[in-house]
Design an enzyme around this catalytic site. Structure first.
Site, short mmCIF file in Angstrom:
data_model
loop_
_atom_site.label_atom_id
_atom_site.label_comp_id
_atom_site.label_asym_id
_atom_site.label_seq_id
_atom_site.Cartn_x
_atom_site.Cartn_y
_atom_site.Cartn_z
N HIS A 1 36.93 50.48 38.66
CA HIS A 1 36.42 49.50 39.14
C HIS A 1 35.93 49.97 40.64
O HIS A 1 35.20 49.11 41.23
CB HIS A 1 37.26 48.27 39.36
CG HIS A 1 37.41 47.63 37.83
ND1 HIS A 1 36.41 47.29 37.07
CD2 HIS A 1 38.41 47.52 37.08
CE1 HIS A 1 36.83 46.81 36.02
NE2 HIS A 1 37.92 46.86 36.03
N ASP B 1 44.14 47.95 27.56
CA ASP B 1 44.03 46.77 27.38
C ASP B 1 42.82 45.84 26.33
O ASP B 1 42.84 44.77 26.49
CB ASP B 1 43.61 46.11 28.93
CG ASP B 1 42.56 46.92 29.38
OD1 ASP B 1 41.85 47.82 28.51
OD2 ASP B 1 42.12 46.70 30.34
#
Length: 336
Positions: free
Chosen positions: A154, A279
């Site tokens: 990110h 995830d």
């Protein structure tokens, strides 16, 4: 498979994050480290490649900020971790401000990525871990795993967010190009879109960026990861986003992964980098796909069939009790 980790990466230990209007224990915790280390006991220490590979990707002023942010926070009389609370918006003129509150807002895009006392040391060695694994791949031609923690995909050239501060994958890709690798493909299989990686290479054609992720209409990071983001300028067509709805299971995911691998084959890269996030697991507390532990072995096997030198960098995954097994299952796919 060779695997790498630096003990200094554990020095990043923020206490809290702001989530859904409340301060809650930070999900990117030391418990993740212990879970993966217990499943991968043979982790080698990385070499130190210095600051230059970081500065080949990240803005120097941003890097300087990361080095001193927590120290400046403490010097301003603040307790705990350094949090932003005000952010610039579109239409505001750019300013160079020295107050720590202004800088935090300038360089962060969320309130889940505080700078803790040991953050700089941890993210610096995060990068060295990825670069050491890259060196192993380039020298030996076999896959290698970089246990990067905290995550990195990110982080953009001059911003942090999504628990990410330095973009380990982008730095590794750029370093590979510097060392003479012709083309690099990045195939991101974390639940969340790899917005920082996309941004860094968005106008370049020697790096193909592909991300399989939750639909940004419903999930973080919202403002990136849509299907119409395909690159620009020289990089037009070199970015592919494959968003999927909440509840996606392995059957649906597998078909999208096959589509992504077809695009990789068309690009014919000399190196494949996998930002791997566990995830996507059905039990992850902050994500909403429905992939089982055994599916990760199938995922790894499918990717390995591309037959490319492959660097795997750890990203997310917050179901701590299953995290070690999920990582081990994915890596097992490359040996199957």
């Amino acid at each position: 498979m060779r695997a790498y980790y630096a003990d200094a990466q554990s020095r990043h230990a923020p206490a809290l994050e702001l989530q859904n209007g409340a301060l809650v224990p930070h999900a990117e915790s030391q418990a993740r480290v212990e879970a993966i280390k217990s499943a991968l006991p043979q982790l080698s220490a990385p070499k130190d490649f210095g600051i230059d590979p970081i500065l080949a990707v990240h803005d120097a002023a941003y890097v300087d900020f990361l080095k001193r942010a927590h120290q400046d926070w403490v010097a301003a009389g603040r307790p705990g971790d350094a949090f932003p609370y005000v952010f610039p918006v579109r239409g505001r003129r750019p300013l160079s401000l020295s107050r720590i509150d202004a800088e935090l807002g300038q360089y962060a895009y969320d309130c889940g990525t505080p700078v803790a006392e040991g953050t700089w040391e941890a993210v610096y060695w995060n990068v060295q871990t990825a670069l050491t694994a890259l060196q192993s791949v380039l020298e030996e031609g076999t896959p290698a795993f970089a246990f990067c923690r905290p995550p990195g995909h990110h982080a953009g050239r001059d911003y942090m967010g999504g628990y990410s501060y330095l973009n380990n994958v982008a730095i590794s890709a750029q370093q590979a190009l510097i060392q003479g690798v012709g083309k690099v493909a990045v195939l991101d299989v974390d639940y969340h879109h790899g917005n920082g990686t996309q941004d860094i290479f968005y106008d370049r054609d020697e790096v193909l960026t592909i991300s399989l992720h939750a639909d940004p209409q419903t999930d973080y990071p919202f403002y990136w990861g849509h299907v119409d983001e395909t690159g620009e300028g020289r990089g037009a067509g070199a970015n592919l986003n494959l968003p999927m709805p909440r509840g996606t299971d392995w059957g649906a995911y597998e078909s999208r992964l096959a589509q992504a691998l077809e695009r990789v084959a068309q690009f014919a890269p000399d190196l494949l980098i996998i930002p791997y996030g566990a995830d996507t697991y059905a039990g992850d507390p902050i994500s909403f796909f429905n992939i089982a532990t055994e599916d990760y072995t199938a995922m790894g096997r499918l990717i390995s069939r591309a037959g490319l030198p492959t660097l795997i960098c750890m990203e997310g995954g917050y179901a701590v009790d299953a995290l070690g097994a999920n990582v081990a299952a994915f890596l097992a796919g490359f040996a199957a």
